[in-house]
Design a protein around this motif. Structure first.
Motif: not given
Length: 222
Positions: A135-141, A150-156, A162-170
């Motif tokens: 839906a376009g929500r920012p990763v941090a939000v 942030a680290r827990q979200l990245h690990r999960r 297979g990649y971090g949340p920023k790559t998924l959002a992109r």
């Protein structure tokens, strides 16, 4: 010819085709059947281009983040890879499954049945993460809303996608843009509505992730 239908497994898709073409990143992983082989297509960070292989292909595309629980393997270990299922599971078990699918009148249904028997319940956190980022929500939000650091979200995310949340959002942003442009929305409006800074930003991301310009993707029906 490529055809797909919704799977009986929630959020998944069953498809058939000749295995050729340009496969764009989508946050998903696939279980594949081809000429007596069972393979896994890991999560892509760039377009995967293939000329195809002999015979027809059948696949089940899992919803984003759900394949690792089925496979028992973290997604990041399969990032940008295609591997034999026997590299992940016991050879004797995969041999039995191959025989079962080969004997079935419809490989697509047999493949789907196999997955349904072993599929894990959906993870509500991962589902909420995908929904928010799509839906376009920012990763941090999104991390704050899910109660994750942030680290827990990245690990999960590494394990699930297979990649971090920023790559998924992109990647999800790219898919939104392709849907809008494919529906005839002008590129400039597509860029704004899908979350890009401008049309030039859209063009750069499409070229980097898909390997070709947006116009060429649309002409190819992708």
């Amino acid at each position: 010819m490529y055809q797909e239908r919704p799977s009986r497994l929630g959020g998944a898709v069953v498809w058939t085709g000749d295995g050729s073409g340009r496969v764009l990143p989508d946050g998903c992983m696939d279980l594949l059947w081809n000429e007596g082989r069972l393979l896994v297509a890991g999560p892509d960070t760039r377009a995967y281009v293939t000329a195809g292989a002999p015979g027809s292909w059948t696949g089940l595309r899992f919803s984003p983040g759900s394949a690792p629980a089925f496979l028992g393997v973290p997604a990041h270990e399969l990032r940008d890879r295609r591997v034999e299922l026997s590299d992940l599971w016991p050879v004797s078990e995969v041999r039995r499954l191959r025989s079962r699918i080969a004997a079935a009148p419809d490989p697509a249904t047999a493949l789907e049945d196999l997955v349904l028997e072993r599929a894990a319940p959906p993870d509500p956190v991962l589902r909420a993460l995908v929904t928010a980022l799509d839906a376009g929500r920012p990763v941090a939000v999104t991390a704050d809303e899910l109660g994750l650091g942030a680290r827990q979200l990245h690990r999960r995310s590494l394990v699930a996608f297979g990649y971090g949340p920023k790559t998924l959002a992109r990647i999800l942003r790219l898919r939104r843009a392709l849907a809008l442009a494919g529906a005839g929305v002008p590129f400039a409006q597509t860029a704004v509505r899908s979350g890009f800074a401008d049309q030039a930003h859209l063009a750069r991301d499409v070229k980097e992730l898909a390997g070709v310009p947006l116009g060429r993707l649309l002409a190819a029906g992708l």
